[in-house]
Enzyme design. Structure first.
Site, PDB file in Angstrom:
ATOM      1  N   SER A 141      47.132  44.243  42.171  1.00 23.28           N
ATOM      2  CA  SER A 141      46.687  45.630  42.350  1.00 23.28           C
ATOM      3  C   SER A 141      47.665  46.650  41.791  1.00 23.28           C
ATOM      4  O   SER A 141      47.269  47.767  41.456  1.00 23.28           O
ATOM      5  CB  SER A 141      46.450  45.920  43.836  1.00 23.28           C
ATOM      6  OG  SER A 141      45.378  45.166  44.328  1.00 23.28           O
TER       7      SER A 141
ATOM      8  N   HIS B 205      40.651  38.153  50.765  1.00 21.59           N
ATOM      9  CA  HIS B 205      41.792  37.248  50.870  1.00 21.59           C
ATOM     10  C   HIS B 205      41.653  36.325  52.086  1.00 21.59           C
ATOM     11  O   HIS B 205      42.159  35.206  52.076  1.00 21.59           O
ATOM     12  CB  HIS B 205      43.095  38.043  50.971  1.00 21.59           C
ATOM     13  CG  HIS B 205      43.633  38.505  49.651  1.00 21.59           C
ATOM     14  ND1 HIS B 205      43.876  37.651  48.603  1.00 21.59           N
ATOM     15  CD2 HIS B 205      43.987  39.751  49.218  1.00 21.59           C
ATOM     16  CE1 HIS B 205      44.361  38.335  47.575  1.00 21.59           C
ATOM     17  NE2 HIS B 205      44.426  39.616  47.918  1.00 21.59           N
TER      18      HIS B 205
END
Length: 527
Positions: free
Chosen positions: A135, A363
């Protein structure tokens, strides 16, 4: 026994209509689009940012300029960048079905608000050094217009991860810094920690995205680098952010200070600096809030500069928000508040809104929360559309990277998107070759490939016959056993509307998004 989703999500938080669209959430009457209509803003002359010599910058600038030469350029007074962290294309598809079914409608033909925006493209999300990026590098691509090394924020590819000295001379000017210098208002909204990778890309330069607090400055060569929370408070661009709303109190409070919400918990700072107090000390127009009551008491129509940190770490998932001890606003509420505050600036504003916890649920191979977070994120997009004028506000909705969730099998029309595959035919068509049912949604990696049975790992596929896979805490099956599901490397979608959106089309390099926003707003000069 299946992994505890509550324990898993706590760990993650601390580590890191039928065919119509639903009506968007109501915006304050004072900001209704019909009352805020203004003439198109004149195109600002823009500046050349310090990263303009970077090869990735040059290539992206040329690609966007070619579209401008073909299509012209409409000036935008305001820019809003929505980032659904980890919002892969399968996530958008599954969330569409989920949102429709949640409302008692036909999910397959339902439309999310973002899907109704007139311009669309695909974004290539690789970083300078990784096929599948993180990210930090992908956020930097969008906020600074360059591809950089994974794990780094706001520094060019020449800066190696963990090496503070390597950042010297390799910094960047983010779109938010350029906006502040031009006198625009700026803001960040995120359901993640404000010091987390995506929101931090707007203001920080660091060779390690994990250096969120001074307590994290370990490993590698931290040297004289400042932690990310400190960089936010000491950010010197213009007169600073007008509004910062999200999670992550711990990095701003000292280890001797009790958290205002969680008993027995303190901040993480070891330097003795209470950065929230330093924010308030900047002036009488600076306010710090930590809960729903503080949020409700804040007048966002005023000139107040608000730092809102509603959790020690990430904010609650939308599914769990009602259980929060101190109470915290939704992403829709935060988005409305930010636009209300930033709209006070006549010169215009630049705002980032991140749906940060889509990524965290993925996740944890927890599709229910990932899709619910995407639905909430989409409602924030709807609220922004209602509160702004399409003639002067460029809105871009995209993701930083994808995840490994897939939609598979042959479920019949109307089958619950979180359910087990039901073909509507005989039982043999609902079972895999091992004779067990399977879910429509699954992951290529994650912690459910194996499970503990009587203290030993068992990697045979679980029999889900008697399991309610639509239950919020259910974790979808995964193929490759990992402690945490990984990102995906496939392209993600870009949806856009407003002036400048005509430049969004085809398959784009992710860092071209910066150049679209910069050129449309006039903050970035033509090369």
């Amino acid at each position: 026994m299946r992994t505890s989703i509550a324990a898993l999500m706590t760990g993650l938080a601390l580590a890191a209509t039928a065919c119509t669209t639903p009506p968007p959430a109501e915006a304050p009457d004072t900001l209704a689009a019909t009352e805020t209509a203004t003439p198109p803003a004149p195109l600002r002359p823009g500046v050349v940012p310090k990263q303009a010599g970077d090869s990735y910058y040059v290539a992206a600038a040329a690609a966007v300029q070619a579209r401008i030469d073909q299509r012209g350029l409409k000036p935008a007074k305001n820019v809003i960048l929505f980032i659904g962290d980890g919002m892969s294309i399968p996530t958008v598809t599954a969330a569409r079905i989920y949102a429709g079914q949640k409302r008692g409608l036909d999910g397959e033909s339902y439309s999310l608000t973002m899907e109704t925006l007139p311009s669309m493209a695909l974004s290539k999300t690789y970083s300078h050094d990784y096929q599948v990026a993180d990210s930090a590098s992908t956020a930097t691509a969008m906020t600074a217009g360059v591809k950089v090394n994974s794990g780094t924020l706001g520094v060019l590819k020449e800066a190696n991860r963990n090496n503070c000295a390597a950042t010297e001379g390799n910094g960047t000017d983010s779109l938010f810094e350029l906006a502040e210098r031009e006198g625009l208002a700026t803001g960040i909204v995120s359901t993640a920690r404000i010091t987390h990778a995506t929101p931090a890309s707007t203001y920080s330069e660091t060779p390690n995205r994990d250096w969120e607090s001074d307590a994290d400055l370990k490993g590698g060569d931290a040297g004289d680098c400042k932690d990310i929370a400190r960089q936010l408070i000491e950010w010197s661009a213009g007169d600073g952010f007008e509004v910062v709303l999200g999670g992550g109190r711990s990095a701003f409070l000292t280890e001797a200070e009790a958290d205002p919400e969680e008993d027995g918990k303190t901040g993480s700072r070891k330097d003795g600096r209470d950065l929230t107090a330093e924010w308030v000390a900047k002036g009488p127009d600076h306010a710090y809030i930590t809960d729903q009551a503080g949020f409700d008491a804040t007048d966002f129509t005023s000139g107040v500069k608000v730092l809102g940190l509603f959790e020690r770490s990430h904010m609650q998932f939308e599914m769990d928000r009602a259980k929060d001890t101190g109470g915290e606003p939704s992403l829709v509420d935060l988005t409305k508040a930010a636009i209300t505050r930033l709209s006070q600036e006549p010169s215009g504003f630049v705002l980032m809104v991140e749906g940060g916890r889509i990524d965290h649920a993925h996740h944890g191979v927890n599709a229910a929360r990932a899709l619910d977070e995407t639905d909430e994120f989409d409602m924030a997009v709807a609220a922004a559309l209602q509160m702004t004028n399409n003639d002067d506000t460029l809105i871009i909705v995209t993701a930083d990277h994808s995840h490994t969730m897939t939609i598979s099998g042959y479920p019949q029309r109307g089958n619950p998107i979180l359910g087990k595959v039901n073909t509507g035919l005989d039982d043999d068509h609902m079972m895999a070759q091992d004779g067990k049912p399977y879910t429509t949604l699954s992951y290529a990696s994650g912690m459910t490939a194996c499970r503990m049975v009587e203290g030993e790992p068992d990697c045979t596929r679980e029999d889900l016959s008697d399991v309610d896979t639509t239950e919020p805490d259910f974790q979808q099956p995964s193929l490759v056993f990992m402690g945490s599901e990984t990102h995906g490397g496939d392209d993600v979608a870009i949806f856009a509307t407003g002036p400048g959106s005509e430049l969004v089309s085809g398959v784009m390099e992710q860092n071209e998004i910066f150049h679209v926003m910069g050129r449309a707003s006039g903050l970035v000069a033509a090369e």
